[in-house]
Design an enzyme around this catalytic site. Structure first.
Site, PDB file in Angstrom:
ATOM      1  N   SER A 155       0.857  -1.190   0.000  1.00 30.50           N
ATOM      2  CA  SER A 155       0.000   0.000   0.000  1.00 30.50           C
ATOM      3  C   SER A 155       0.886   1.231   0.000  1.00 30.50           C
ATOM      4  CB  SER A 155      -0.864  -0.001   1.273  1.00 30.50           C
ATOM      5  OG  SER A 155      -1.504   1.245   1.465  1.00 30.50           O
ATOM      6  N   TYR A 168      -1.570   0.551  10.742  1.00 23.50           N
ATOM      7  CA  TYR A 168      -1.602   0.109   9.345  1.00 23.50           C
ATOM      8  C   TYR A 168      -0.290   0.479   8.664  1.00 23.50           C
ATOM      9  CZ  TYR A 168      -3.584  -0.712   4.664  1.00 23.50           C
ATOM     10  OH  TYR A 168      -3.827  -1.164   3.397  1.00 23.50           O
TER      11      TYR A 168
HETATM   12  C1  8X3 Z   1      -5.039   1.719   1.569  1.00 27.01           C
HETATM   13  C2  8X3 Z   1      -4.462   3.053   1.347  1.00 27.01           C
HETATM   14  O1  8X3 Z   1      -4.557   5.496   2.052  1.00 27.01           O
HETATM   15  O2  8X3 Z   1      -6.173   3.994   3.050  1.00 27.01           O
HETATM   16  O3  8X3 Z   1      -4.099   0.714   1.517  1.00 27.01           O
HETATM   17  O4  8X3 Z   1      -3.899   3.886   3.742  1.00 27.01           O
HETATM   18  S1  8X3 Z   1      -4.795   4.136   2.611  1.00 27.01           S
END
Ligand code: 8X3
Length: 271
Positions: A155, A168
């Protein structure tokens, strides 16, 4: 059914990649599902891996019209015995030349000061440990093939941190780091390692899972953004990367919607 996936009567022209074979994870929905279908359209034999067996059954049915085949393998890739079953399925299918690691996701958007251990642990399990376990299990097969490919979908969150992204970001930075090391280690075995890093992609489940089923909060992620990327957009890119001649290694592919010029700059109209 979308324009990318319109069913046609299979012909030789629809199957330029007959003979290719892949394990695709995260195949129950979103980018994983779209990638499995996209590959089957051009003749691939796909082992589609996901936890939800009912979703896999409908995916198999949808692939019936396509040039290639999709066979579902229900598995939780955080479990070693399930990973071993995926490997056994790949062996029983005669081996695969490609692994497409799509499974992953986000839980929560709390600042680090309020981070919940269970969210971070879940994200490390589904993004990092699952990718590690399945990649490690399949590498001997990919090496033995002679022209193996590993694609890891990380990502843009693995390149740039953002407020509320801590857990994340940490998981995707880790997945990004794993991918870089893997590319260096596997080159001598002629296994190419591709990293695809999407920005904002509107799928049925990503934001809903992140916000624990809260539809209103999930909808705000995309509010006013005219055209976020779709799962099919990303699937097309993943398929391109594994279908170009094997000596071409697309190390890192960053893709975002035009409206998301950077993580912090999103054009929202009328929101
Ligand atoms: C998803 C991209 O911008 O929501 O993997 O982190 S974001």
């Amino acid at each position: 059914m979308t324009e990318h996936l319109a069913a046609t009567v299979p012909s030789a022209a629809d199957a330029p990649h007959a003979g290719r074979s892949a394990v695709v994870t995260g195949a129950s929905s979103g980018i994983g599902r779209a990638t499995a279908l996209r590959l089957a359209r051009t003749g691939w034999s796909v082992l589609a891996v996901a936890r939800r067996a009912d979703r896999l059954a409908s995916l198999e049915a949808e692939a019936a019209e396509l040039a290639g085949t999709i066979t579902g393998v229900a598995a939780d890739l955080t479990r070693d015995d399930d990973v071993a079953r995926v490997l056994a399925a790949a062996q029983a299918a005669g081996g695969v030349d490609t692994l497409v690691n799509i499974a992953g996701g986000a839980h929560g958007a709390d600042p680090v000061a309020e981070a919940r251990d269970e969210d971070w642990e879940w994200m490390f399990q589904v993004n990092v440990m699952s990718t590690l376990k399945l990649t490690r299990a399949l590498l001997p097969m990919l090496r033995a093939h002679g022209e193996g490919t590993v694609l890891i979908l990380s990502s843009t969150a693995g390149l740039v941190s953002y407020e509320g992204g801590g857990g994340y970001n940490a998981a995707k930075f880790a997945e990004h780091g794993l991918t870089g090391a893997l590319r260096l280690e596997e080159a001598e075995h002629n296994v190419r390692v591709v990293e695809v890093l999407p920005g904002m992609v509107r799928t049925d489940e990503f934001a809903l899972v992140r916000f624990d089923g809260d539809e209103a909060t999930a909808a705000k992620v995309y509010a006013g953004v005219e055209k976020p990327l779709t799962a099919d957009d990303v699937a097309d890119v993943c398929a391109y990367a594994v279908e170009v001649p094997h000596h071409v290694n697309l190390d890192q592919i960053v893709l975002r919607p035009v409206a998301q010029a950077a993580q912090h700059k999103v054009i929202r109209r009328g929101a």
